[in-house]
Scaffold this motif. Structure first.
Motif, PDB file in Angstrom:
ATOM      1  N   ILE A   1       0.839  -1.204   0.000  1.00  0.00           N
ATOM      2  CA  ILE A   1       0.000   0.000   0.000  1.00  0.00           C
ATOM      3  C   ILE A   1       0.871   1.250   0.000  1.00  0.00           C
ATOM      4  O   ILE A   1       0.665   2.188  -0.773  1.00  0.00           O
ATOM      5  N   THR A   2       1.878   1.247   0.855  1.00  0.00           N
ATOM      6  CA  THR A   2       2.730   2.422   0.964  1.00  0.00           C
ATOM      7  C   THR A   2       3.429   2.729  -0.357  1.00  0.00           C
ATOM      8  O   THR A   2       3.496   3.883  -0.783  1.00  0.00           O
ATOM      9  N   VAL A   3       3.924   1.689  -1.000  1.00  0.00           N
ATOM     10  CA  VAL A   3       4.619   1.921  -2.265  1.00  0.00           C
ATOM     11  C   VAL A   3       3.643   2.369  -3.337  1.00  0.00           C
ATOM     12  O   VAL A   3       3.887   3.331  -4.067  1.00  0.00           O
ATOM     13  N   LEU A   4       2.502   1.680  -3.422  1.00  0.00           N
ATOM     14  CA  LEU A   4       1.484   2.068  -4.408  1.00  0.00           C
ATOM     15  C   LEU A   4       1.096   3.526  -4.220  1.00  0.00           C
ATOM     16  O   LEU A   4       0.901   4.263  -5.183  1.00  0.00           O
ATOM     17  N   GLY A   5       1.002   3.926  -2.955  1.00  0.00           N
ATOM     18  CA  GLY A   5       0.553   5.279  -2.656  1.00  0.00           C
ATOM     19  C   GLY A   5       1.622   6.335  -2.848  1.00  0.00           C
ATOM     20  O   GLY A   5       1.368   7.513  -2.600  1.00  0.00           O
ATOM     21  N   GLY A   6       2.815   5.912  -3.231  1.00  0.00           N
ATOM     22  CA  GLY A   6       3.845   6.899  -3.492  1.00  0.00           C
ATOM     23  C   GLY A   6       4.671   7.249  -2.279  1.00  0.00           C
ATOM     24  O   GLY A   6       5.211   8.341  -2.169  1.00  0.00           O
ATOM     25  N   MET A   7       4.758   6.335  -1.342  1.00  0.00           N
ATOM     26  CA  MET A   7       5.669   6.422  -0.206  1.00  0.00           C
ATOM     27  C   MET A   7       5.359   7.519   0.813  1.00  0.00           C
ATOM     28  O   MET A   7       5.122   7.245   1.966  1.00  0.00           O
ATOM     29  N   THR A   8       5.400   8.765   0.383  1.00  0.00           N
ATOM     30  CA  THR A   8       5.324   9.817   1.396  1.00  0.00           C
ATOM     31  C   THR A   8       3.958  10.480   1.447  1.00  0.00           C
ATOM     32  O   THR A   8       3.725  11.356   2.257  1.00  0.00           O
ATOM     33  N   SER A   9       3.079  10.044   0.569  1.00  0.00           N
ATOM     34  CA  SER A   9       1.819  10.776   0.460  1.00  0.00           C
ATOM     35  C   SER A   9       0.708  10.059   1.225  1.00  0.00           C
ATOM     36  O   SER A   9       0.374   8.922   0.931  1.00  0.00           O
ATOM     37  N   LEU A  10       0.137  10.749   2.204  1.00  0.00           N
ATOM     38  CA  LEU A  10      -0.960  10.141   2.954  1.00  0.00           C
ATOM     39  C   LEU A  10      -2.243  10.031   2.140  1.00  0.00           C
ATOM     40  O   LEU A  10      -2.910   9.007   2.196  1.00  0.00           O
ATOM     41  N   PRO A  11      -2.596  11.077   1.364  1.00  0.00           N
ATOM     42  CA  PRO A  11      -3.749  10.872   0.465  1.00  0.00           C
ATOM     43  C   PRO A  11      -3.498   9.683  -0.466  1.00  0.00           C
ATOM     44  O   PRO A  11      -4.404   8.911  -0.760  1.00  0.00           O
ATOM     45  N   GLY A  12      -2.250   9.557  -0.904  1.00  0.00           N
ATOM     46  CA  GLY A  12      -1.889   8.412  -1.739  1.00  0.00           C
ATOM     47  C   GLY A  12      -2.135   7.108  -1.018  1.00  0.00           C
ATOM     48  O   GLY A  12      -2.599   6.133  -1.602  1.00  0.00           O
ATOM     49  N   THR A  13      -1.841   7.085   0.272  1.00  0.00           N
ATOM     50  CA  THR A  13      -2.062   5.881   1.070  1.00  0.00           C
ATOM     51  C   THR A  13      -3.545   5.532   1.100  1.00  0.00           C
ATOM     52  O   THR A  13      -3.917   4.365   0.974  1.00  0.00           O
ATOM     53  N   ILE A  14      -4.382   6.552   1.256  1.00  0.00           N
ATOM     54  CA  ILE A  14      -5.827   6.291   1.266  1.00  0.00           C
ATOM     55  C   ILE A  14      -6.247   5.669  -0.064  1.00  0.00           C
ATOM     56  O   ILE A  14      -6.893   4.623  -0.101  1.00  0.00           O
ATOM     57  N   VAL A  15      -5.825   6.303  -1.151  1.00  0.00           N
ATOM     58  CA  VAL A  15      -6.232   5.807  -2.461  1.00  0.00           C
ATOM     59  C   VAL A  15      -5.704   4.393  -2.690  1.00  0.00           C
ATOM     60  O   VAL A  15      -6.429   3.503  -3.141  1.00  0.00           O
ATOM     61  N   ALA A  16      -4.437   4.185  -2.333  1.00  0.00           N
ATOM     62  CA  ALA A  16      -3.846   2.861  -2.542  1.00  0.00           C
ATOM     63  C   ALA A  16      -4.567   1.807  -1.706  1.00  0.00           C
ATOM     64  O   ALA A  16      -4.792   0.685  -2.162  1.00  0.00           O
ATOM     65  N   SER A  17      -4.936   2.159  -0.477  1.00  0.00           N
ATOM     66  CA  SER A  17      -5.668   1.214   0.370  1.00  0.00           C
ATOM     67  C   SER A  17      -6.977   0.830  -0.286  1.00  0.00           C
ATOM     68  O   SER A  17      -7.371  -0.337  -0.309  1.00  0.00           O
ATOM     69  N   MET A  18      -7.651   1.843  -0.817  1.00  0.00           N
ATOM     70  CA  MET A  18      -8.935   1.591  -1.460  1.00  0.00           C
ATOM     71  C   MET A  18      -8.742   0.722  -2.704  1.00  0.00           C
ATOM     72  O   MET A  18      -9.510  -0.193  -2.965  1.00  0.00           O
ATOM     73  N   ILE A  19      -7.708   1.032  -3.480  1.00  0.00           N
ATOM     74  CA  ILE A  19      -7.449   0.242  -4.693  1.00  0.00           C
ATOM     75  C   ILE A  19      -7.206  -1.213  -4.317  1.00  0.00           C
ATOM     76  O   ILE A  19      -7.771  -2.139  -4.902  1.00  0.00           O
ATOM     77  N   LEU A  20      -6.390  -1.407  -3.294  1.00  0.00           N
ATOM     78  CA  LEU A  20      -6.090  -2.773  -2.876  1.00  0.00           C
ATOM     79  C   LEU A  20      -7.353  -3.468  -2.375  1.00  0.00           C
ATOM     80  O   LEU A  20      -7.670  -4.590  -2.776  1.00  0.00           O
ATOM     81  N   GLY A  21      -8.097  -2.763  -1.516  1.00  0.00           N
ATOM     82  CA  GLY A  21      -9.324  -3.346  -0.973  1.00  0.00           C
ATOM     83  C   GLY A  21     -10.307  -3.706  -2.075  1.00  0.00           C
ATOM     84  O   GLY A  21     -10.815  -4.824  -2.140  1.00  0.00           O
ATOM     85  N   VAL A  22     -10.548  -2.769  -2.972  1.00  0.00           N
ATOM     86  CA  VAL A  22     -11.537  -2.992  -4.023  1.00  0.00           C
ATOM     87  C   VAL A  22     -11.059  -4.062  -4.996  1.00  0.00           C
ATOM     88  O   VAL A  22     -11.829  -4.931  -5.403  1.00  0.00           O
ATOM     89  N   SER A  23      -9.766  -4.035  -5.346  1.00  0.00           N
ATOM     90  CA  SER A  23      -9.306  -5.034  -6.311  1.00  0.00           C
ATOM     91  C   SER A  23      -9.361  -6.427  -5.685  1.00  0.00           C
ATOM     92  O   SER A  23      -9.710  -7.398  -6.356  1.00  0.00           O
ATOM     93  N   GLU A  24      -9.052  -6.523  -4.400  1.00  0.00           N
ATOM     94  CA  GLU A  24      -9.165  -7.833  -3.742  1.00  0.00           C
ATOM     95  C   GLU A  24     -10.604  -8.296  -3.724  1.00  0.00           C
ATOM     96  O   GLU A  24     -10.908  -9.455  -3.981  1.00  0.00           O
ATOM     97  N   SER A  25     -11.474  -7.364  -3.408  1.00  0.00           N
ATOM     98  CA  SER A  25     -12.886  -7.704  -3.293  1.00  0.00           C
ATOM     99  C   SER A  25     -13.485  -8.092  -4.650  1.00  0.00           C
ATOM    100  O   SER A  25     -14.197  -9.087  -4.765  1.00  0.00           O
ATOM    101  N   LEU A  26     -13.179  -7.308  -5.678  1.00  0.00           N
ATOM    102  CA  LEU A  26     -13.700  -7.619  -7.017  1.00  0.00           C
ATOM    103  C   LEU A  26     -13.173  -8.962  -7.496  1.00  0.00           C
ATOM    104  O   LEU A  26     -13.911  -9.780  -8.040  1.00  0.00           O
ATOM    105  N   THR A  27     -11.875  -9.178  -7.279  1.00  0.00           N
ATOM    106  CA  THR A  27     -11.285 -10.436  -7.714  1.00  0.00           C
ATOM    107  C   THR A  27     -11.964 -11.598  -7.009  1.00  0.00           C
ATOM    108  O   THR A  27     -12.280 -12.616  -7.629  1.00  0.00           O
ATOM    109  N   SER A  28     -12.165 -11.434  -5.698  1.00  0.00           N
ATOM    110  CA  SER A  28     -12.687 -12.586  -4.979  1.00  0.00           C
ATOM    111  C   SER A  28     -14.152 -12.814  -5.319  1.00  0.00           C
ATOM    112  O   SER A  28     -14.639 -13.928  -5.265  1.00  0.00           O
ATOM    113  N   THR A  29     -14.864 -11.781  -5.724  1.00  0.00           N
ATOM    114  CA  THR A  29     -16.259 -11.981  -6.121  1.00  0.00           C
ATOM    115  C   THR A  29     -16.363 -12.595  -7.511  1.00  0.00           C
ATOM    116  O   THR A  29     -17.119 -13.526  -7.727  1.00  0.00           O
ATOM    117  N   PHE A  30     -15.579 -12.068  -8.445  1.00  0.00           N
ATOM    118  CA  PHE A  30     -15.811 -12.455  -9.837  1.00  0.00           C
ATOM    119  C   PHE A  30     -14.816 -13.478 -10.376  1.00  0.00           C
ATOM    120  O   PHE A  30     -15.154 -14.285 -11.217  1.00  0.00           O
TER     121      PHE A  30
END
Lengths: 418, 291, 244, 331
Positions: free
Chosen positions: B234-263
């Protein structure tokens, strides 16, 4: 106390003289029973509970005067739930510690890793909850304590589909879901076959990785297929996650449950509490009147008293009675042949039936129980999260197999929306 | 798996809920790893510690897990400062933080994990709270409180930290030290002191994240290891130092995991998430929000 | 109550490479002293010695702040800044992803400066109206001239007594260099600073300097008591004025 | 600023090469012969199995150190390479059933190829980014294996040892000798690299990659060679593993403890020279082996953790560095 022990010892020693060349020495040196056990890592929950059961047995045996007039001593090492440590542990036990007997650690992986070493030395090998570990080795001195029978994978779902088949109206569809690890895969394989045999259509069939955090999306995908039955093959953390998600998503079906490891443990029973009502699940022992084998109540009492201090499962319904029974069999065999000779012991165990705290056991093909005895139970009338209620009869009703049945299947399963 | 709007929207919601929790576990790592360049791989062990604090307070005194950990954040903050001071003297001052510091935290991970094991045993532990169990229904979307609370607290935590960093003097200094420690010294700030505060903050967030974890599911001591990869991802995806980036990366990871596991089936979801990370690293090594 | 800086017999370097040998430089109260010399002659290293980034192998560096003498050797950079000595470093070293305002705020890190952040910032915006316009812009996104202004303003936020400036003209267009030098002179008078400035551009530096030193190969090649002396020195003529 | 350190590490490398290669080889052969017959005297296969475990760590630590120690690229994904070796072995066992001695080079080739691929993908990343990419690689591979039923998938797979093994009285001894050869081979390769242009180049990269590139060191090519060799050796060390445990499942093959040990051991021994990982692996490996059969509780892991932390704190350059410092002080 001391007097009694000595008298018993002498009595037993008398019988030992016949087989042992040096009875004087034998009296002083204990019989060592060696094993590796998972005390840390992923399998430690089961491992520590099993160890406590072994210890209770050893204390009792020693209080009775030991085996063949010799004290019993357990020699055990922590295998860290890591099979890579196991070969060395067992060679150490056999070569350096010179243990007289070995038994397995908890579960399949360490058992399998110990097999080559044990086989090479020709030791009789009783194992605890190792799934089909001997299918490849075909070792004739191997005996397994989990009552799976020779065709383990079908057993976890056999009762489930038998009962489902006879429901009126007969369920038409089933969803299969399980953890992507040894047990889950095996249970699902069996369920697939059993469903086919029962003529029930599989509408969802997927596995999820260990460490899955959110089961909501999985359960929703299942719900979308509108199955009549849901069969689950899961491990402890995900068993809890699945049941919670089922209630959260609001999945209703005729029957829900099946092969869920973890529901047998106090921690999950306590946590899920009323969410368990009407869930069906395989089990090995529950305190129902039909399972009242001699000694089991006393053993569980002793175990439960010591469980908290040992930091293990406070109920101890799942593994500990079988671990204790394992040692009972070993004890009976040693007393039966009056020797520690592995070949004689193996022949004796294969030939005889044993009466234990988990009932009469006879071993068959590949050292599995000759007749499988996986129970299917249904949770009933669970109120609140008090763990004590699971010690009573009537909460975990046995609905299959017929000879141990203590109640009838109740359908349908309805999720609790709060 | 057949596609339906119902499933799809629920998968997205699930992913966002999960993402909220990921935020809470990743924010501490973004601070120490992204901003301070300290590879604290023992972070998940602190999360587990938080979980067990919540468990202990909940079962012994009936305290709400979140409240318990909110209180525990204070001593955790000071403990974190102490730990950083040790780390600084032992490794940073000697200029050996990269390899040796890594190994130090490796060892710490083990020590904490085993200590928890010795204290709490190997069983799965859990907590009780009024929000564990009930579910909100909005149309065909269902939102369990058990996951909604972590989302709210997780996002809230990150927003509070963002505000702290941009509004307070010491917060700005933390941002400054992540950009140029020497420049901070040239304006009279001591990077060591600033990093000490930031490290303490990071440990405090780990404790709170632990409460969220045990609200979501039962835990046992070695459970934390599973997060090492996810958190760094998550930290790397979010660009290391950016907290907004961390939020977005967390969401991307969460949603991609969820979509993958559903479909696609749940067994592929970890590979998808980490595959995403590998591709990001190969194509755009600075992450989504990196500069 | 004087603010002065005395560097006596300082030698310093990196590892086995010696950069400065036996350098003695002095800046008296209220003086503007310029260090001349082309690239690689040790000006930046001397600045680093004063600010504690490089520890000299020998020699003394003593600062007098409000009449109190402080031995700078052995102090950390932040302690030296805390005494009231600010450096506008080579390459400016702004916080690129912070705004102008945030950069300035951090400039007032010193405890004594933090109390008057608002006043100092008002002053800076007055001196550099351009910065006021760009107060919410990220420092890294500004032009070189603006960045140099910000670096200077940030150093002033600490309310220093002694201001060190390392190569303010690097990378700036000639017109901007002149403007920058004017600003430095203006600030110096307004705030009563003692200034030591390293500069390559002799003509611009000479406009505001009281005295100067020429560093060649890490040694003081020439110390001048006045700008005229500098202009007339052989060394300077050889180095800067193209006279042989 | 960088040129002095390059020459310094070059000088160091030359100093350690004062022992000639043939001499080292001789020492290795003699000491392994002594080890083998010494262990035989104990009349116990335990000694051989315990030694196998320790030697496996020697091989892993040495292999990891080629990239991690010499070039400063910390590979978190040791398990990925180890498991590649393990599963290559499993595949060969399940298909063509070649003997172990043929399996090992194939496993090494597969893991080496993986190293090359990973290198192409990730070596442009610096520092911790590279480390995290390797961690991700391990997770991706783990997931692939879990979903690949031919190699047992998540259920795991049984690998039966051959009944008879020529020249050796037991399979344990055979496994021991195989691992001994692998460990010595890894050490010799590492030592050769250390003293070659490659080792000096990698050391320069470790000091200052930018400067090294400017000075004309072909950094990408060097790093690719290093990841390939390091990966191949890690894979080779994994190839005999299925025959050692007889049952392999993904959690075992991708075990965190493998990665932890492979990284901790060089750090404890010292990463600058080939001797460091060897000393670290011998010490920590033996210690763990002893702790397993003596303390044998959760305390065991705790002690490993504490020892690691103390060592790292007290002797940050490992035992080798510590001893060197002591000597220099005395001088």
């Amino acid at each position: 106390m001391t007097k009694l022990t000595r008298r018993q010892t002498l009595a037993l020693a008398g019988s030992a003289v016949a087989t042992l060349a040096t009875p004087a020495l034998a009296q002083t040196s204990p019989i060592k029973i060696g094993f590796g056990m998972a005390l840390t890592g992923g399998l430690a929950g089961g491992g520590k509970a099993a160890l406590l059961a072994y210890q209770i047995w050893a204390e009792e045996v020693n209080a009775r005067g030991g085996l063949l007039g010799r004290k019993v001593e357990l020699v055990n090492y922590d295998d860290q739930s890591n099979p890579a440590t196991v070969p060395a542990i067992y060679t150490k036990l056999l070569d350096i510690d010179k243990v007289d007997l070995v038994v397995s650690g908890y579960a399949t992986v360490p058992t399998a890793a110990a097999m080559p070493v044990v086989m090479q030395k020709g030791k009789v090998f009783l194992s605890l909850f190792a799934l089909a570990a001997n299918d490849q080795f075909r070792y004739d001195r191997y005996f397994q304590m989990q009552p799976n029978g020779p065709e383990a994978k079908f057993e976890f779902s056999r009762g489930y589909f038998n009962l489902a088949q006879n429901l009126n109206p007969k369920p038409k569809t089933v969803a299969l879901v399980g953890a992507d690890a040894e047990f889950g895969v095996l249970a699902l394989e069996g369920a697939r076959e059993n469903a086919k045999k029962a003529g029930i259509k599989i509408v969802y069939d997927r596995s999820y990785p260990p460490n899955t955090m959110d089961f909501g999306s999985i359960v929703r995908a299942i719900k979308a297929t509108k199955p009549d039955l849901l069969f689950i093959g899961s491990y402890p953390p995900d068993s809890a996650g699945m049941i919670r998600a089922i209630h959260e998503v609001g999945l209703d079906a005729t029957m829900v449950g099946g092969g869920m490891i973890g529901l047998q443990f106090a921690a999950l029973k306590q946590q899920l509490g009323p969410l368990l009502n009407n869930v069906v699940c395989y089990d090995l022992y529950t305190p129902e009147p039909t399972m009242n084998f001699p000694g089991v109540v006393e053993f569980l009492k002793k175990y439960q008293e010591r469980a908290e201090k040992a930091g293990v499962d406070p109920l101890g319904l799942y593994i500990p009675p079988f671990a204790y029974a394992e040692m009972q069999i070993l004890e009976a065999a040693v007393n039966g042949v009056k020797s520690l000779d592995d070949k004689k012991l193996a022949d004796y165990i294969r030939a005889n039936s044993f009466s234990t705290v988990v009932g009469d056991i006879k071993f068959g093909d590949r050292g599995e129980w000759a007749k499988p005895r996986i129970l299917l139970i249904q949770y009933r009338g669970i109120v609140g999260n008090d763990v004590e209620q699971f010690k009573q009869a009537g909460k975990q009703v046995i609905i299959d197999p017929p000879q141990f049945k203590s109640g009838d299947l109740v359908v349908p399963f309805e999720s609790v929306k709060r | 798996m057949t596609f339906s709007l119902d499933l799809f929207s629920n998968a997205i919601v699930s992913g966002i809920l999960l993402g909220g929790f990921y935020c809470a576990i990743a924010v501490g790592i973004t601070i120490v790893f992204g901003m301070l360049d300290i590879v604290n791989i023992a972070h998940p062990a602190f999360i587990m510690t938080g979980g067990f604090i919540a468990y202990f307070a909940n079962t012994q005194f009936g305290i709400d897990p979140l409240a318990a950990c909110a209180i525990a954040m204070i001593p955790a903050y000071y403990l974190g400062r102490l730990l950083y001071r040790f780390y600084n003297v032992a490794f940073e001052k000697r200029g050996e933080e990269s390899l040796q510091g890594l190994a130090f935290f490796f060892g710490l991970l083990f020590i904490i994990e085993v200590a928890l094991l010795l204290i709490f045993g190997v069983d799965y532990r859990f907590v009780e709270a009024p929000y564990i169990g009930p579910t909100i229904e909005i149309g065909f979307i269902s939102i369990p409180w058990r996951l909604l609370i972590p989302l709210i607290v997780g996002l809230g935590l990150v927003l509070v930290i963002i505000a702290f960093l941009s509004r307070t003097f010491i917060g700005k200094a933390i941002l400054a030290v992540s950009q140029d420690p020497l420049a901070l010294r040239l304006v009279g700030g001591s990077p060591v002191k600033v990093k000490e505060v930031a490290f303490g903050l990071s440990i405090a967030t780990a404790i709170l994240a632990g409460a969220l974890l045990i609200i979501i599911q039962p835990i046992e001591p070695s459970f934390g290891r599973d997060f090492i990869g996810r958190v760094f991802c998550i930290t790397v995806l979010g660009g290391m130092t950016s907290l907004p980036g961390t939020i977005v990366a967390s969401m991307i990871l969460g949603v991609s995991e969820s979509l993958t596991s559903t479909f696609l089936g749940p067994s592929w979801s970890p590979a998808i998430a980490f595959g995403l990370l590998l591709i990001t690293l190969a194509v755009r090594p600075v992450g989504i929000f990196g500069r | 109550m004087g603010n002065s800086l005395s560097i006596e017999n300082v030698s310093a370097g990196y590892g086995s490479v010696t950069v400065l040998s036996d350098v003695s430089v002095h800046a008296g109260d209220g003086e503007t002293v310029v260090l001349l010399g082309t690239n690689g002659n040790g000006k930046t290293t001397l600045m680093r010695c004063i600010t504690g980034q490089v520890v000299p192998s020998r020699g003394t560096i003593v600062a007098e702040i409000d009449g109190e003498r402080h031995n700078l050797i052995g102090l950390s950079t932040e302690e030296i800044v805390d005494l009231g000595i600010s450096l506008v470093p080579e390459g400016r070293r702004l916080f690129p992803r912070l705004t102008v305002e945030e950069n300035l705020t951090l400039g007032a890190y010193r405890q004594s400066a933090r109390e008057r952040i608002a006043a100092s910032m008002d002053f800076c915006f007055e001196v550099f109206p351009r910065l006021k316009e760009r107060r919410t812009q990220l420092a890294g996104s500004m032009s070189g001239g603006e960045q140099q202004m910000l670096a200077l303003a940030r150093a002033l936020m600490a309310s220093p007594k002694i201001l060190l400036i390392d190569e303010p003209s690097v990378g700036l267009a000639p017109i901007l260099v002149a403007r920058m030098i004017d600003k430095i002179a203006e600030l110096k008078t307004a705030l009563g600073l003692t200034v030591m400035m390293a500069e390559q551009n002799f003509e611009q530096a000479a406009r505001i300097a009281n005295r100067g030193y020429v560093l060649v190969h890490g040694q003081v090649a020439f110390a001048a008591d006045s700008v005229d002396d500098l202009r007339n020195s052989d060394v300077v003529r050889r180095l800067y004025l193209g006279v042989g | 600023m960088t040129s002095p350190s390059i020459t310094a590490s070059g000088a160091k490398a030359r100093a350690s090469s004062s022992l000639g290669f043939p001499l080292i080889l001789l020492i290795c052969v003699v000491s392994s012969a002594v080890l083998y017959f010494g262990l035989s005297q104990l009349d116990s296969s335990y000694a051989f199995l315990a030694a196998y475990t320790v030697l496996q760590f020697v091989a892993l630590a040495t292999a990891w150190n080629i990239l991690g120690g010499y070039a400063g690229y910390v590979n978190f994904g040791v398990a990925a390479f180890f498991a590649t070796g393990v599963y290559t072995s499993v595949i060969i066992y399940k298909t063509v059933q070649w003997p172990l001695l043929v399996t090992i080079p194939v496993a090494a080739a597969a893991a080496g190829l993986l190293g090359l691929g990973m290198g192409y993908l990730t070596l442009r990343l610096r520092g911790v980014f590279f480390s995290i990419a390797t961690l991700a690689l391990a997770v991706v591979l783990n997931t692939i294996v879990v979903n690949w039923s031919f190699v047992g998938g998540s259920r795991g797979v049984y690998v039966m040892r051959p009944q008879e093994i020529i020249l050796f009285s037991s399979y344990e001894r055979y496994l021991f000798v195989v691992m001994l050869v692998l460990a010595i081979g890894s050490v010799l390769i590492a030592r050769t690299i250390e003293n070659s242009w490659l080792g000096r180049g990698l050391a320069a990269l470790k000091d200052d990659e930018m400067a090294a590139e400017c000075a004309g060191v072909p950094s990408l090519r060097m790093k690719l060679i290093a990841t390939t060799i390091s990966g191949a050796l890690l894979g080779a060390a994994g190839a005999p593993f299925p025959f050692f445990v007889t049952y392999v499942d993904p959690p075992t093959a991708f075990s965190l403890s493998i990665a932890v040990n492979a990284i901790a051991m060089p750090l404890i021994g010292g990463t600058a020279t080939w001797l460091g990982p060897v000393i670290g692996a011998l010490l920590l490996g033996t210690f763990q082996q002893i702790a397993t059969v003596t303390i044998s509780s959760a305390l065991n892991l705790l002690i490993v953790g504490v020892v690691l932390v103390i060592f790292i704190t007290v002797a940050p350059n490992g035992i080798i560095g510590f001893v060197k410092d002591l000597r220099e002080k005395r001088r």
